[in-house]
Each structure stands twice: as structure tokens, then as C-alpha cells.
Design a protein around this motif. Structure first.
Motif, PDB file in Angstrom:
ATOM      1  N   HIS A 275      -8.007   1.084   4.165  1.00  0.00           N
ATOM      2  CA  HIS A 275      -8.203   0.725   2.759  1.00  0.00           C
ATOM      3  C   HIS A 275      -9.084  -0.591   3.024  1.00  0.00           C
TER       4      HIS A 275
ATOM      5  N   LEU B 240       0.927  -1.046  -0.001  1.00  0.00           N
ATOM      6  CA  LEU B 240      -0.062   0.173  -0.201  1.00  0.00           C
ATOM      7  C   LEU B 240       0.910   0.926  -0.011  1.00  0.00           C
TER       8      LEU B 240
ATOM      9  N   PRO C   7      -9.932   6.450  -3.535  1.00  0.00           N
ATOM     10  CA  PRO C   7      -9.642   5.226  -3.143  1.00  0.00           C
ATOM     11  C   PRO C   7      -8.167   5.539  -2.121  1.00  0.00           C
ATOM     12  N   ARG C   8      -7.763   5.951  -2.648  1.00  0.00           N
ATOM     13  CA  ARG C   8      -6.131   6.673  -2.178  1.00  0.00           C
ATOM     14  C   ARG C   8      -6.287   8.084  -1.048  1.00  0.00           C
TER      15      ARG C   8
ATOM     16  N   VAL D  34      -6.917  -1.238  -5.328  1.00  0.00           N
ATOM     17  CA  VAL D  34      -6.820  -0.157  -6.068  1.00  0.00           C
ATOM     18  C   VAL D  34      -6.994   0.095  -6.642  1.00  0.00           C
TER      19      VAL D  34
ATOM     20  N   ILE E  94      -6.077   4.385   1.561  1.00  0.00           N
ATOM     21  CA  ILE E  94      -5.112   4.621   2.096  1.00  0.00           C
ATOM     22  C   ILE E  94      -4.106   5.518   3.076  1.00  0.00           C
TER      23      ILE E  94
END
Length: 531
Positions: free
Chosen positions: A323, A275, A314-315, A338, A318
Motif C-alpha cells: 500500500h 490498514l 488496492p486491497r 483506499v 494492502i
């Protein structure tokens, strides 16, 4: 056609395609694009004048403006007679339009933008020799014959592909099945008997459905692959398209995995990236919007994600240590992992599964997922959203792709984008500063193209949110309702006066969470018991 598939050069395979054929091509922009085959067809036409007058079907899209030409290889007068695509190559407004867009814009051929899921459904109906697709997907959008009926130009309007019919006491859209005579598909490996496996691909897309529709109607299936293997060396669980459906194999050892990507094993699920290897967005106005979108998520959701600002969500998860709290699902087939950005959009790293696109679209059309994060180009007074056409340079958008399939029944949709186009924006002292108002309003009286129907959403009870840098809005039966404004924003000057239609203001209007406008983590909480 042939007892066993023959290994041919691309030029030899191109010679199999007769004049006037209906050709279906498997691709999603650069992902899975059989570019060598399309180039060979264009080359043959330049040298011999054949094949002529092809109709081509592209359920998602073929090629792009960044190195994989795809459909532009065959976008030649005389070669291409008609095209039906889920989407088309796109690029910046400053760039020279792709050849296919020139043909569309100058009305040289009939061109249609059909929702990707429906195009796959049409293949399935052709394979089973059924008459066509009855669906409510696309009602009150540009796919509806009451609007454009999928036509992209005047020639297409003269030859409708969809009509509204009554069946069992209800109104439906009817798309007649189109029987393809040639399929051009792609895989990683073919064995000597034509069995196809996809171990280096970022998505399967829909080659099985396309091959079935051609095989069952006596046509020719051509498979472009990266390599050839000995018969019997592929395990049966690896084979997606069996050799009984394949007529010819073309080896193109230099085929790209996707745009600007020769091969990344994490895209095809062969390894998982740490990640920590994913870059998180830099602090700025776009990140503020993405953060606010992330606040709409709920623990355990299955969430579809599209191109634009929301692709960064999505980031955000993270960065926030969340996530895995939701599962991302994208139309090219990836489930989990991802979703990737920019040239690799449509692929995911570290996916949990990769579905065939036709089945992913069935999942979307039936609203089996929990939420969708998408962009907007325009919002109008009815809550309609346009993502598929804008201005005199339409090639800056790709068309709708699977947008209509995804949004037609989705339980919750969060649209995101900038409130006006090309505004001067900054974040100063934890507040939004509008240094120059945008040149183009994006909240308009009537959307230029209706990709999403606000009135159907209200009637169906869909939960619709619009998020911009300066406010959050909800779609209600009374209109578009402003529920939050950003710190530093003047409601009258910066929001209400910048919309072409009257916005409704919530009685309990709130200020967006101040932490969104600060650097550093925001302590995102979407449930699930984690801090």
C-alpha cells in the motif's frame, strides 16, 4: 435572484423551478445526491402538475437502486422532457428497472449518455458564455456521431447533441454548450450568507462549475445541506461554493453521506482508518484476476481505478504490504488512500487529497496519470471495449460515466473481466478448472456499444492489456494477441474456440505465474526496493 440566500423548505424551493427549465443536478449515484430536493420536485408535480417539461443534466449520476432514488423521484411523464447524464442508476438484471430506465427504454423522452468530463466542460463553457466544447474525447466511440452520438434511444437520435466539425485542419467533436437555469447542489454546511463547506462529504463533485454556469446566466442556485451555521463561522479556506452564487438553502439533516452510509469520517478525510481494518478478498478466481492486474503496476504510478474486479486491486496491495507504492485516483475526486467497494464505490478512505471532479477529468482527458484499471463487458476483433450497454436489459449497466474521458488518451489501460459470462470456474491443485463453459461469449466480432476505441488506441500508441481468468491478451496492430494462458487451460478449447473472432497467439506464449493460483501472499514486486 435574491439579495441574500433564503432558508426554505424543500417544498418551497421546488416551487422556484419554472416549467420548461434546464436543471443541473450535482451527484454521483448516492454520493452527494440532493435527494430531498429531487423528492420535493416529484411531490410538487404529483400535487400540482408543475414543474413540467424539465431538461435535467447529471454530469456523473443521480441516485441508485439501493435507497437513494435520486433521478427516479422526477422520472415522471410530463415532468421530465429530456435528460443528459454521464451515467444512470443501475442494478441486477433480475431487479425491476428504475423508472428512468423505463422512460429511456420505451422512448418516452430523449436521453443521452455524455462522457462525464465533457458534461462538466459544457457547464464551464456555458458559464463563460462560450459556444461549446471542441474535443477529441469520444472519437470512434458511442459518443461519436458516426456511431450513436451519445443517443440512448430513437428520440435522442432525432435531436443530436454532438456533431463532427473541422477546425484548424483537423476533425473534432463539437458539443454545444447547454445553458442551465437551475442548479441543485449539495454540501454539508451553509452559513447564513450561503457559503458552502463540504467537511462531511466523500467528494466535492462539480457544484462550483454548476453554480457558476447558472449564476452567470441569471438562474437560480439551490443548495441542499445537512446543517446551517452562523454567518462568519466558516473559515474561508473551507468554503468551496461562495454565498454570492447561492439563492436558496434547504436543510435536510438526514441526508446520507453516500449509499447505505449515514456518515463515516474516514470517507471525508477527518480520520484515517488502520490498514488492518480493510478486508482483503477471499481466495478465488476473481482474486486471481485482481492479482494478475496488480502485477502490471509500477512503483510510483498514479493509477485510475474503476468498478468491477479491478476495484479489489488496492486491497491486493494492502495484503502484499505494498500500500502506498501507487497513488489511486478516482473520477469523484479522491487522490490516494483506499478506494472503497460496493455501495461506497466512488469514495475513498484515507485520501491524501480530494479534487473537484471537473479538474480530475481534465487530468484524465490530458493523460496526466500513468495507468487505468478498468473492466470489460465485451471485447471485439478491433480491440474495442463495451462497458456501457448490454442486451435487452440495459439498466444492468450504468452507462459510461467518466470511462471515455479516462480511456481516450490514457498511456496504459489494463482491462479485466471473465472470458465468458456465467462459466463454472474453480481453482484445483494450483490450476484453473473450467467445469462449465459460459453461456455468453464476451469476445465478439463487433461490440454492441463501443465505449473504448481499439483502432484509436493503436494509432495513438496506447499500451492496452486485457486480463481474464484464463489468459492475458495485448492489443496490437495485427489484432488481439494472447500472451499468457492460465495453468490448466487448453489454448484451443478454452481460449481460441471461445472467441467469435480469430485471436493471434504470441510466439513466446507463457503460462501465467503459478503463484497467482495459490492461497497466501504472492510476494508482489512492483519495484521500489521492497520485498
Amino acid at each position: 435572484m435574491m439579495a441574500f440566500p433564503k432558508v426554505l423548505t424543500a417544498d418551497q424551493a421546488a416551487a422556484l423551478i419554472p416549467d420548461g427549465a434546464v436543471v443541473t443536478v450535482s451527484s454521483s449515484s448516492g454520493l452527494g445526491c440532493p435527494d430531498a430536493m429531487l423528492a420535493a420536485i416529484g411531490k410538487r408535480f404529483d400535487e400540482t402538475g408543475h414543474p413540467r417539461n424539465l431538461t435535467t443534466l447529471h454530469p456523473i449520476a443521480a441516485g441508485d437502486m439501493w435507497g437513494i432514488k435520486g433521478v427516479d423521484h422526477i422520472a415522471k411523464p410530463g415532468l421530465l422532457a429530456r435528460i443528459l447524464g454521464g451515467s444512470y442508476p443501475s442494478g441486477p438484471s433480475s431487479a425491476e428497472p428504475p423508472a428512468i430506465w423505463k422512460m429511456i427504454t420505451f422512448n418516452e423522452i430523449p436521453a443521452y449518455n455524455i462522457p462525464s468530463g465533457i458534461l462538466f466542460d459544457m457547464h464551464r463553457e456555458a458559464a463563460a458564455k462560450r459556444p461549446g466544447v471542441l474535443t477529441k474525447i469520444g472519437m470512434d466511440t458511442f459518443a461519436d456521431p458516426a456511431r450513436q452520438g451519445c443517443a440512448m434511444n430513437a428520440k435522442a437520435a432525432e435531436e443530436p447533441v454532438v456533431r463532427k466539425v473541422e477546425f484548424d485542419g483537423d476533425d473534432w467533436l463539437y458539443f454545444k454548450a447547454i445553458v442551465p437555469e437551475v442548479a441543485i447542489i449539495r454540501a454539508t454546511t451553509a452559513d447564513e450568507r450561503g457559503n458552502l463547506s463540504y467537511e462531511h462529504e466523500g467528494g466535492y463533485l462539480g457544484p462550483l462549475d454548476q453554480a457558476l454556469s447558472v449564476r452567470n446566466n441569471g438562474g437560480i442556485v439551490i443548495a441542499q445541506v445537512k446543517r446551517l451555521a452562523k454567518s462568519g463561522t466558516l473559515k474561508p479556506q473551507q468554503v468551496l461554493v461562495p454565498g454570492i452564487l447561492v439563492d436558496a438553502i434547504v436543510v435536510a439533516s438526514d441526508q446520507m453521506q453516500t449509499t447505505h452510509t449515514v456518515y463515516e469520517p474516514a470517507i471525508s478525510g477527518e480520520i484515517f482508518r488502520p490498514l488492518s481494518s480493510f478486508e482483503v478478498p477471499e481466495f478465488g478466481v476473481s482474486k486471481v484476476i485482481a492479482r494478475r492486474v496488480a502485477q502490471e503496476l509500477r512503483y510510483g504510478d498514479a493509477v485510475n481505478i474503476g468498478f468491477g474486479i479491478s476495484a479489489n486491486v488496492p486491497r491486493i496491495l494492502i495484503e502484499e504490504g505494498r500500500h502506498g507504492d501507487v497513488t489511486w485516483v478516482i473520477e469523484q475526486g479522491a487522490v490516494g488512500g483506499v478506494p472503497l467497494l460496493d455501495f461506497q464505490f466512488g469514495c475513498a478512505s484515507n485520501a491524501e487529497a480530494i479534487m473537484q471532479s471537473p479538474y480530475q477529468f481534465t487530468y484524465f482527458q490530458g493523460a496526466g496519470f500513468d495507468a487505468s484499471l478498468l473492466s470489460f463487458l465485451q471485447i471485439d476483433r478491433h480491440g474495442n471495449v463495451n462497458v456501457s450497454k448490454l442486451g435487452v436489459r440495459p439498466h444492468v449497466t450504468a452507462g459510461a460515466g467518466g470511462f471515455i474521458d479516462i480511456t481516450a488518451r490514457a498511456k496504459r489501460i489494463i482491462f479485466s473481466g471473465f472470458f465468458t459470462a456465467a462459466a463454472g470456474l474453480a481453482i484445483e491443485h494450483g490450476a484453473l478448472a473450467i467445469t462449465k463453459e459460459g453461456k455468453v461469449r464476451k469476445l465478439v466480432n463487433d461490440a454492441e456499444h463501443v465505449s473504448f476505441s481499439g483502432s484509436r488506441a493503436v494509432a495513438q500508441g496506447q499500451d492496452i492489456t486485457y486480463i481474464s481468468e484464463r489468459c492475458v491478451m495485448k492489443l496490437t496492430a495485427e489484432g488481439v494477441l494472447v500472451t499468457e494462458i492460465a495453468p490448466g487451460v487448453n489454448l484451443e478449447r478454452d481460449v481460441l474456440a471461445q472467441a467469435e473472432f480469430p485471436l493471434v497467439v504470441a510466439d513466446d506464449l507463457k503460462v501465467m505465474d503459478a503463484v497467482l493460483f495459490q492461497p497466501g501472499r504472492i510476494g508482489l514486486d512492483i519495484g521500489g526496493g521492497r520485498a
